[in-house]
Design a protein around this motif. Structure first.
Motif, PDB file in Angstrom:
ATOM      1  N   GLY A 220     -64.490 -14.357 -34.579  1.00  0.00           N
ATOM      2  CA  GLY A 220     -65.133 -14.113 -33.286  1.00  0.00           C
ATOM      3  C   GLY A 220     -64.501 -12.915 -32.620  1.00  0.00           C
ATOM      4  N   SER A 221     -64.193 -13.044 -31.328  1.00  0.00           N
ATOM      5  CA  SER A 221     -63.508 -11.946 -30.638  1.00  0.00           C
ATOM      6  C   SER A 221     -62.129 -11.773 -31.230  1.00  0.00           C
ATOM      7  CB  SER A 221     -63.398 -12.231 -29.140  1.00  0.00           C
ATOM      8  OG  SER A 221     -62.554 -13.330 -28.911  1.00  0.00           O
ATOM      9  N   GLY A 222     -61.533 -12.925 -31.689  1.00  0.00           N
ATOM     10  CA  GLY A 222     -60.266 -12.876 -32.392  1.00  0.00           C
ATOM     11  C   GLY A 222     -59.099 -12.487 -31.532  1.00  0.00           C
ATOM     12  N   ARG A 223     -59.283 -12.318 -30.249  1.00  0.00           N
ATOM     13  CA  ARG A 223     -58.183 -11.858 -29.410  1.00  0.00           C
ATOM     14  C   ARG A 223     -58.008 -12.792 -28.218  1.00  0.00           C
ATOM     15  NH1 ARG A 223     -56.383  -7.010 -30.965  1.00  0.00           N
ATOM     16  NH2 ARG A 223     -57.696  -5.826 -32.374  1.00  0.00           N
ATOM     17  N   PRO A 224     -56.754 -13.207 -27.977  1.00  0.00           N
ATOM     18  CA  PRO A 224     -56.513 -14.038 -26.799  1.00  0.00           C
ATOM     19  C   PRO A 224     -56.863 -13.282 -25.527  1.00  0.00           C
ATOM     20  CG  PRO A 224     -54.615 -14.028 -28.299  1.00  0.00           C
ATOM     21  CD  PRO A 224     -55.546 -12.950 -28.760  1.00  0.00           C
ATOM     22  N   GLY A 225     -57.163 -14.028 -24.460  1.00  0.00           N
ATOM     23  CA  GLY A 225     -57.453 -13.408 -23.185  1.00  0.00           C
ATOM     24  C   GLY A 225     -56.238 -12.711 -22.602  1.00  0.00           C
ATOM     25  N   ALA A 226     -56.450 -11.930 -21.580  1.00  0.00           N
ATOM     26  CA  ALA A 226     -55.368 -11.187 -20.943  1.00  0.00           C
ATOM     27  C   ALA A 226     -54.283 -12.149 -20.469  1.00  0.00           C
ATOM     28  CB  ALA A 226     -55.913 -10.389 -19.767  1.00  0.00           C
ATOM     29  N   GLY A 227     -53.047 -11.811 -20.781  1.00  0.00           N
ATOM     30  CA  GLY A 227     -51.930 -12.631 -20.346  1.00  0.00           C
ATOM     31  C   GLY A 227     -51.711 -13.885 -21.163  1.00  0.00           C
ATOM     32  N   VAL A 228     -52.444 -14.044 -22.262  1.00  0.00           N
ATOM     33  CA  VAL A 228     -52.325 -15.237 -23.106  1.00  0.00           C
ATOM     34  C   VAL A 228     -51.782 -14.836 -24.476  1.00  0.00           C
ATOM     35  CG1 VAL A 228     -53.542 -17.143 -24.221  1.00  0.00           C
ATOM     36  CG2 VAL A 228     -54.234 -16.379 -21.938  1.00  0.00           C
ATOM     37  N   GLN A 229     -50.769 -15.553 -24.939  1.00  0.00           N
ATOM     38  CA  GLN A 229     -50.241 -15.339 -26.282  1.00  0.00           C
ATOM     39  C   GLN A 229     -50.553 -16.563 -27.128  1.00  0.00           C
ATOM     40  OE1 GLN A 229     -45.872 -15.646 -27.303  1.00  0.00           O
ATOM     41  NE2 GLN A 229     -46.143 -13.473 -27.698  1.00  0.00           N
ATOM     42  N   VAL A 230     -51.112 -16.335 -28.315  1.00  0.00           N
ATOM     43  CA  VAL A 230     -51.401 -17.413 -29.251  1.00  0.00           C
ATOM     44  C   VAL A 230     -50.647 -17.137 -30.547  1.00  0.00           C
ATOM     45  CG1 VAL A 230     -53.177 -18.651 -30.546  1.00  0.00           C
ATOM     46  CG2 VAL A 230     -53.682 -17.783 -28.252  1.00  0.00           C
ATOM     47  N   ALA A 231     -49.912 -18.126 -31.021  1.00  0.00           N
ATOM     48  CA  ALA A 231     -49.144 -17.974 -32.258  1.00  0.00           C
ATOM     49  C   ALA A 231     -49.537 -19.063 -33.241  1.00  0.00           C
ATOM     50  CB  ALA A 231     -47.648 -18.054 -31.966  1.00  0.00           C
ATOM     51  N   LEU A 232     -49.560 -18.719 -34.514  1.00  0.00           N
ATOM     52  CA  LEU A 232     -49.805 -19.682 -35.592  1.00  0.00           C
ATOM     53  C   LEU A 232     -48.524 -19.819 -36.412  1.00  0.00           C
ATOM     54  CD1 LEU A 232     -53.319 -18.570 -36.926  1.00  0.00           C
ATOM     55  CD2 LEU A 232     -52.792 -20.240 -35.134  1.00  0.00           C
ATOM     56  N   ALA A 233     -48.106 -21.069 -36.653  1.00  0.00           N
ATOM     57  CA  ALA A 233     -46.858 -21.331 -37.383  1.00  0.00           C
ATOM     58  C   ALA A 233     -47.147 -22.126 -38.650  1.00  0.00           C
ATOM     59  CB  ALA A 233     -45.873 -22.080 -36.493  1.00  0.00           C
ATOM     60  N   PRO A 234     -47.483 -21.441 -39.739  1.00  0.00           N
ATOM     61  CA  PRO A 234     -47.794 -22.130 -41.002  1.00  0.00           C
ATOM     62  C   PRO A 234     -46.509 -22.534 -41.727  1.00  0.00           C
ATOM     63  CG  PRO A 234     -47.890 -19.774 -41.334  1.00  0.00           C
ATOM     64  CD  PRO A 234     -47.598 -19.976 -39.872  1.00  0.00           C
ATOM     65  N   PRO A 235     -46.631 -23.320 -42.806  1.00  0.00           N
ATOM     66  CA  PRO A 235     -45.468 -23.558 -43.664  1.00  0.00           C
ATOM     67  C   PRO A 235     -44.954 -22.238 -44.238  1.00  0.00           C
ATOM     68  CG  PRO A 235     -47.303 -25.017 -44.239  1.00  0.00           C
ATOM     69  CD  PRO A 235     -47.839 -23.989 -43.295  1.00  0.00           C
ATOM     70  N   TYR A 236     -43.695 -22.227 -44.625  1.00  0.00           N
ATOM     71  CA  TYR A 236     -43.103 -21.002 -45.176  1.00  0.00           C
ATOM     72  C   TYR A 236     -43.928 -20.421 -46.314  1.00  0.00           C
ATOM     73  CZ  TYR A 236     -38.652 -22.095 -42.791  1.00  0.00           C
ATOM     74  OH  TYR A 236     -37.678 -22.350 -41.866  1.00  0.00           O
ATOM     75  N   THR A 237     -44.461 -21.290 -47.176  1.00  0.00           N
ATOM     76  CA  THR A 237     -45.172 -20.811 -48.365  1.00  0.00           C
ATOM     77  C   THR A 237     -46.461 -20.077 -48.025  1.00  0.00           C
ATOM     78  OG1 THR A 237     -46.221 -22.984 -48.559  1.00  0.00           O
ATOM     79  CG2 THR A 237     -44.245 -22.591 -49.885  1.00  0.00           C
ATOM     80  N   ALA A 238     -46.968 -20.274 -46.793  1.00  0.00           N
ATOM     81  CA  ALA A 238     -48.235 -19.643 -46.403  1.00  0.00           C
ATOM     82  C   ALA A 238     -48.055 -18.553 -45.362  1.00  0.00           C
ATOM     83  CB  ALA A 238     -49.201 -20.710 -45.876  1.00  0.00           C
ATOM     84  N   ILE A 239     -46.816 -18.188 -45.056  1.00  0.00           N
ATOM     85  CA  ILE A 239     -46.589 -17.172 -44.027  1.00  0.00           C
ATOM     86  C   ILE A 239     -47.262 -15.856 -44.389  1.00  0.00           C
ATOM     87  CG2 ILE A 239     -44.785 -15.626 -43.133  1.00  0.00           C
ATOM     88  CD1 ILE A 239     -43.081 -18.073 -42.612  1.00  0.00           C
TER      89      ILE A 239
END
Length: 235
Positions: free
Chosen positions: A18-37
């Motif tokens: 989609g837009s793929g980008r968080p809104g202004a002032g918002v940080q989104v992080a994804l924390a996968p298992p080490y094997t999928a980093i």
């Protein structure tokens, strides 16, 4: 410890679609298992999402079989690491001293840190919730030196389907902020991002974020499905 590489890549790609980008002032992080980093990092590159890790070693390097150092995480493109998650404190016996060393290593490597704190059901029932959380925050004495967020995750609400009441979240977040103010000063406390974690789902996320002092969310099971995650954190 969920998702193999292909499914992790697919979920990450869907989350950054989609837009793929968080809104202004918002940080989104994804924390996968080490094997999928690596595959998750590739999937979210250029999207505005941050690549995170679920844990980090307390040592710089050396004979620590199975551990992953902060420098290795940075080398893999990671920008943030979760430290002190309740499953590691209570399931794997990590002490406040170990958590502090992990925060140090992450800070030295330039990583942002999400420090998890929270009480068990027995501790809450005994009236010790604030005492326990204050101790866990106070153990990280150099808050000013590390780019730090705090995630309050009541242990009794993780994976149980139970969620802290709005008043539970508000009061504990206020207590965390007051604890930080006493350690690092009012400015540091006011600037601190405090997240809530513990059975966060699409049907309760908006109400939690609307509470005074709740600056963000630490999402567990609801992050495994891209549609569910997007309903919690619109992108």
């Amino acid at each position: 410890m969920n998702l193999l590489r292909a499914s992790a890549r697919e979920a990450a790609a869907a989350s950054s679609g989609g837009s793929g980008r968080p809104g202004a002032g918002v940080q989104v992080a994804l924390a996968p298992p080490y094997t999928a980093i690596d595959v998750v990092g590739d999937a979210i590159r250029g999207s505005g999402l941050l690549l995170a890790a679920q844990d980090v070693a307390a040592a710089h390097e050396g004979a620590y079989t199975g551990e992953v150092s902060a420098a290795m995480l940075v080398d893999a493109g990671v920008g943030l690491v979760i430290v002190g998650h309740s499953e590691r404190r209570h399931g794997l016996g990590e002490t406040d001293a170990v958590v502090l060393e992990k925060v140090h290593r992450a800070g030295e490597a330039g990583l942002q840190v999400t420090l998890c704190v929270g009480e068990t059901g027995d501790e809450r029932d005994a009236g010790r919730a604030e005492e326990v959380v204050e101790r866990q925050v106070d153990a990280v004495v150099d808050l000013g030196r590390v780019p730090l967020h705090v995630a309050y995750e009541p242990v009794w609400a993780i994976g149980t389907g139970r969620t802290a009441t709005h008043e539970d979240a508000r009061s504990m977040h206020a207590h965390i902020r007051a604890t930080v103010a006493a350690i690092a000063g009012r400015d540091a406390a006011e600037a601190l991002i405090i997240q809530y974690g513990g059975s966060v789902k699409p049907d309760n996320s908006a109400a939690l974020l609307a509470q005074d002092g709740v600056d963000g969310l630490l999402v567990g099971g609801a992050s495994l499905d891209a549609a569910s995650f997007a309903a919690v954190v619109p992108l």
